[in-house]
Design a protein around this motif. Structure first.
Motif, PDB file in Angstrom:
ATOM      1  N   ALA A  21       0.852  -1.198   0.000  1.00 29.31           N
ATOM      2  CA  ALA A  21       0.000   0.000   0.000  1.00 29.31           C
ATOM      3  C   ALA A  21       0.881   1.239   0.000  1.00 29.31           C
ATOM      4  CB  ALA A  21      -0.905  -0.003   1.228  1.00 29.31           C
ATOM      5  N   PRO A  22       0.367   2.341  -0.554  1.00 29.64           N
ATOM      6  CA  PRO A  22       1.144   3.582  -0.506  1.00 29.64           C
ATOM      7  C   PRO A  22       1.402   4.009   0.932  1.00 29.64           C
ATOM      8  CG  PRO A  22      -0.927   3.868  -1.729  1.00 29.64           C
ATOM      9  CD  PRO A  22      -0.919   2.484  -1.188  1.00 29.64           C
ATOM     10  N   ARG A  23       2.554   4.590   1.180  1.00 31.62           N
ATOM     11  CA  ARG A  23       2.894   5.012   2.532  1.00 31.62           C
ATOM     12  C   ARG A  23       1.971   6.140   2.974  1.00 31.62           C
ATOM     13  NH1 ARG A  23       6.250   2.784   6.138  1.00 31.62           N
ATOM     14  NH2 ARG A  23       7.628   4.554   6.454  1.00 31.62           N
ATOM     15  N   SER A  24       1.371   5.974   4.147  1.00 31.53           N
ATOM     16  CA  SER A  24       0.475   6.998   4.662  1.00 31.53           C
ATOM     17  C   SER A  24       1.269   8.076   5.403  1.00 31.53           C
ATOM     18  CB  SER A  24      -0.539   6.370   5.612  1.00 31.53           C
ATOM     19  OG  SER A  24       0.109   5.966   6.808  1.00 31.53           O
ATOM     20  N   ARG A  25       0.606   9.147   5.713  1.00 31.99           N
ATOM     21  CA  ARG A  25       1.243  10.215   6.454  1.00 31.99           C
ATOM     22  C   ARG A  25       1.583   9.756   7.876  1.00 31.99           C
ATOM     23  NH1 ARG A  25      -2.791  15.158   5.191  1.00 31.99           N
ATOM     24  NH2 ARG A  25      -1.532  16.234   6.773  1.00 31.99           N
ATOM     25  N   LEU A  26       0.747   8.849   8.405  1.00 28.21           N
ATOM     26  CA  LEU A  26       1.020   8.316   9.735  1.00 28.21           C
ATOM     27  C   LEU A  26       2.314   7.534   9.747  1.00 28.21           C
ATOM     28  CD1 LEU A  26      -0.141   7.870  12.656  1.00 28.21           C
ATOM     29  CD2 LEU A  26      -1.100   5.717  11.772  1.00 28.21           C
ATOM     30  N   ALA A  27       2.495   6.635   8.759  1.00 22.98           N
ATOM     31  CA  ALA A  27       3.710   5.835   8.686  1.00 22.98           C
ATOM     32  C   ALA A  27       4.929   6.703   8.405  1.00 22.98           C
ATOM     33  CB  ALA A  27       3.559   4.760   7.618  1.00 22.98           C
ATOM     34  N   ALA A  28       4.761   7.735   7.584  1.00 25.15           N
ATOM     35  CA  ALA A  28       5.873   8.649   7.291  1.00 25.15           C
ATOM     36  C   ALA A  28       6.327   9.370   8.551  1.00 25.15           C
ATOM     37  CB  ALA A  28       5.452   9.646   6.223  1.00 25.15           C
ATOM     38  N   ALA A  29       5.364   9.766   9.379  1.00 26.48           N
ATOM     39  CA  ALA A  29       5.722  10.399  10.652  1.00 26.48           C
ATOM     40  C   ALA A  29       6.427   9.399  11.562  1.00 26.48           C
ATOM     41  CB  ALA A  29       4.467  10.951  11.324  1.00 26.48           C
ATOM     42  N   GLY A  30       6.012   8.142  11.472  1.00 23.27           N
ATOM     43  CA  GLY A  30       6.631   7.108  12.284  1.00 23.27           C
ATOM     44  C   GLY A  30       8.069   6.835  11.911  1.00 23.27           C
ATOM     45  N   ALA A  31       8.431   7.068  10.639  1.00 18.27           N
ATOM     46  CA  ALA A  31       9.807   6.848  10.202  1.00 18.27           C
ATOM     47  C   ALA A  31      10.771   7.735  10.980  1.00 18.27           C
ATOM     48  CB  ALA A  31       9.918   7.105   8.705  1.00 18.27           C
ATOM     49  N   LYS A  32      10.383   8.967  11.240  1.00 14.29           N
ATOM     50  CA  LYS A  32      11.247   9.877  11.991  1.00 14.29           C
ATOM     51  C   LYS A  32      11.348   9.434  13.445  1.00 14.29           C
ATOM     52  CE  LYS A  32      10.095  13.812   9.009  1.00 14.29           C
ATOM     53  NZ  LYS A  32       9.521  15.174   8.960  1.00 14.29           N
ATOM     54  N   LEU A  33      10.236   8.990  14.013  1.00 16.50           N
ATOM     55  CA  LEU A  33      10.266   8.503  15.390  1.00 16.50           C
ATOM     56  C   LEU A  33      11.101   7.232  15.503  1.00 16.50           C
ATOM     57  CD1 LEU A  33       6.500   9.111  16.215  1.00 16.50           C
ATOM     58  CD2 LEU A  33       8.435  10.227  17.374  1.00 16.50           C
ATOM     59  N   TYR A  34      11.022   6.366  14.493  1.00 15.63           N
ATOM     60  CA  TYR A  34      11.828   5.146  14.483  1.00 15.63           C
ATOM     61  C   TYR A  34      13.312   5.491  14.471  1.00 15.63           C
ATOM     62  CZ  TYR A  34      13.963   0.774  13.015  1.00 15.63           C
ATOM     63  OH  TYR A  34      14.756  -0.339  12.957  1.00 15.63           O
ATOM     64  N   GLU A  35      13.684   6.438  13.646  1.00 11.06           N
ATOM     65  CA  GLU A  35      15.086   6.841  13.574  1.00 11.06           C
ATOM     66  C   GLU A  35      15.568   7.380  14.923  1.00 11.06           C
ATOM     67  OE1 GLU A  35      17.923   9.972  11.067  1.00 11.06           O
ATOM     68  OE2 GLU A  35      15.827   9.644  10.479  1.00 11.06           O
ATOM     69  N   GLN A  36      14.691   8.074  15.632  1.00 12.39           N
ATOM     70  CA  GLN A  36      15.056   8.690  16.902  1.00 12.39           C
ATOM     71  C   GLN A  36      15.134   7.681  18.040  1.00 12.39           C
ATOM     72  OE1 GLN A  36      12.327  11.787  18.062  1.00 12.39           O
ATOM     73  NE2 GLN A  36      13.306  12.114  20.069  1.00 12.39           N
ATOM     74  N   HIS A  37      14.210   6.711  18.076  1.00 10.96           N
ATOM     75  CA  HIS A  37      14.084   5.836  19.247  1.00 10.96           C
ATOM     76  C   HIS A  37      14.505   4.383  19.014  1.00 10.96           C
ATOM     77  CE1 HIS A  37      11.931   8.854  21.632  1.00 10.96           C
ATOM     78  NE2 HIS A  37      11.215   9.129  20.545  1.00 10.96           N
ATOM     79  N   CYS A  38      14.541   3.915  17.770  1.00  8.80           N
ATOM     80  CA  CYS A  38      14.671   2.469  17.522  1.00  8.80           C
ATOM     81  C   CYS A  38      15.872   2.065  16.677  1.00  8.80           C
ATOM     82  CB  CYS A  38      13.403   1.939  16.833  1.00  8.80           C
ATOM     83  SG  CYS A  38      11.851   2.523  17.530  1.00  8.80           S
ATOM     84  N   ALA A  39      16.296   2.938  15.744  1.00 12.63           N
ATOM     85  CA  ALA A  39      17.289   2.535  14.741  1.00 12.63           C
ATOM     86  C   ALA A  39      18.634   2.187  15.351  1.00 12.63           C
ATOM     87  CB  ALA A  39      17.448   3.640  13.701  1.00 12.63           C
ATOM     88  N   GLN A  40      18.982   2.798  16.478  1.00 12.50           N
ATOM     89  CA  GLN A  40      20.283   2.538  17.066  1.00 12.50           C
ATOM     90  C   GLN A  40      20.463   1.063  17.409  1.00 12.50           C
ATOM     91  OE1 GLN A  40      21.158   4.917  20.503  1.00 12.50           O
ATOM     92  NE2 GLN A  40      23.239   4.140  20.747  1.00 12.50           N
ATOM     93  N   CYS A  41      19.381   0.400  17.833  1.00 12.91           N
ATOM     94  CA  CYS A  41      19.463  -1.026  18.173  1.00 12.91           C
ATOM     95  C   CYS A  41      19.021  -1.921  17.015  1.00 12.91           C
ATOM     96  CB  CYS A  41      18.606  -1.321  19.392  1.00 12.91           C
ATOM     97  SG  CYS A  41      19.182  -0.539  20.919  1.00 12.91           S
TER      98      CYS A  41
END
Length: 432
Positions: free
Chosen positions: A313-333
């Motif tokens: 499915a096309p990326r929604s605005r919700l998921a796009a916002a989540g990408a930034k949060l993922y980078e901030q809180h999750c990507a390090q691990c």
């Protein structure tokens, strides 16, 4: 008037037949209870028998349920949340007043095999007699001998707090008539000895379907069923072991499955939540041969045909916002591309636990933290901190929507309402 009398007579006959059927089903077990003095034989049982009982109690996770937090081992009092209220585990120590010190081996066997207490009362099925009925008499006696060797504790068992009428003897009799038949495990000749040993362990000793069965509104199930379902009052979902998209193991090796059971960590998965507790208290103690037998049985379960993956499915605005949060809180691990880091942090790309249709487990881990079992084979597992107080419902929904739709994952997005609903359910359960 004659028609009415005949109708009433017919109803009376039907009621008598139903009562006779319920009595025959629930109370006519034919077990001869030995005298109380026979219970003393527990302390004189051969060491090998007690050792077998200790092993079965570990693998069957008995003390985890029959020990309250801070209480004496086996003294009961542990609250067990169900969809019908709270049940409390019984005292299995040899205390004569509050435990099983006055029980004989036959009385203990009746409890495991028929689900009836020494005094004849029907036990609530929070105690899994639906599974322990399959145990051999020798294994029942071994468990009785082991519990008889525990230090006695005078801890009384609290009264169950089940909503009326679920805890009444009449309701239990009807439930048992619908969902329980005393039995024993009979080896299936179509399979070899190792498969049959695995079936005995999975269906009986480890009672896997107590969590992994699909239950109906009354909490009943086909006790051989491992098709998964929501765990009542716990906020977790036990995934299907028949579905390759959930927790099916047919394409795993025997060694992989055995390793997961004994350590909680394998190349393609790890135990978390209630399963981590099962591994910690129970399956890590499996012998190598029994772990392999369970693996053989679980790998042989019939598997559902894999469904074609849904279209991206096309990326929604919700998921796009989540990408930034993922980078901030999750990507390090977990890595920028969700690739994970070895055994320390699991990959999120292609992870079945991430793309599971039910999002309960994923929400539980992110809200309250992810912790694996500390086992002899994996003594220092890495954990994940809780984000309960760090991220709002909307932020959690966005982050999880990103994770479930990125890197080739094709699962539905998560809404803020779903996050809020699970927060509310778990908060309510914690207050009980």
């Amino acid at each position: 008037m004659k028609i009415l009398l005949r109708a009433l007579l017919g109803l009376a006959v039907l009621a008598m037949l139903a009562a006779a059927w319920l009595w025959q089903t629930n109370f006519n077990d034919g077990v001869d209870i030995d005298g109380p003095a026979a219970a003393a034989a527990a302390r004189l049982s051969p060491p090998e028998q007690r050792a077998r009982g200790a092993y079965l109690a570990q693998v069957g996770n008995c003390l985890a349920c029959h020990t309250a937090r801070g209480g004496a081992p086996g003294a009961g009092g542990q609250a067990i949340a169900t969809g019908f209220g709270t049940a409390f585990s019984s005292n299995l120590t040899p205390d004569p007043a509050h435990g099983i010190g006055q029980w004989s081996a036959a009385a203990f066997w009746r409890a495991l095999h028929h689900g009836r207490s020494q005094d004849g009362r029907l036990l609530v099925p929070a105690f899994p007699y639906t599974h322990t009925t399959l145990l051999t008499r020798a294994d029942s006696d071994a468990l009785w001998a082991y519990f008889g060797s525990l230090p006695p504790s005078s801890t009384p068992t609290p009264a169950h707090e089940l909503r009326w009428p679920y805890g009444t003897q009449a309701a239990l009799a009807v439930w048992r008539a619908l969902y329980f038949r005393a039995g024993s495990y009979t080896p299936e000749p179509a399979h070899d000895a190792r498969w049959n040993q695995g079936a005995y362990l999975v269906r009986g000793v480890a009672h896997c379907s107590a969590c992994h069965a699909t239950r109906d509104a009354l909490g009943g199930a086909d006790w051989r069923d491992l098709h998964g379902g929501r765990m009542a009052a716990q906020g977790w979902y036990a995934p299907s072991l028949h579905d390759p998209r959930q927790a099916g193991l047919a394409d795993w090796s025997v060694a992989e499955v055995a390793r997961l059971l004994q350590t909680g960590v394998a190349e393609r998965g790890r135990a978390s939540g209630p399963m981590a507790e099962v591994v910690f208290h129970g399956t890590q103690h499996l012998s190598d041969s029994d772990a392999a037998a369970m693996a053989v049985y679980l790998r042989a379960l019939p598997q559902a045909a894999p469904a074609p993956p849904p279209a991206a499915a096309p990326r929604s605005r919700l998921a796009a916002a989540g990408a930034k949060l993922y980078e901030q809180h999750c990507a390090q691990c977990h890595g920028e591309q969700g690739q994970g880091q070895g055994q320390a942090y699991p990959p999120l790309a292609g992870n079945r636990a991430v793309t599971l249709e039910s999002v309960d487990n994923l929400l539980q881990v992110v809200l309250y933290g992810g912790f694996n079992a500390a086992t002899a084979g994996y003594p220092r597992p890495f954990g994940m901190p809780p984000f309960l107080l760090t991220l709002s419902d909307q932020e959690l929904a966005a982050t999880l929507s990103h994770i479930r739709t990125a890197w080739g994952n094709r699962a539905s997005e998560v809404s803020a309402a779903q996050v809020h609903a699970l927060r509310s359910r778990t908060a309510t359960a914690a207050l009980r």
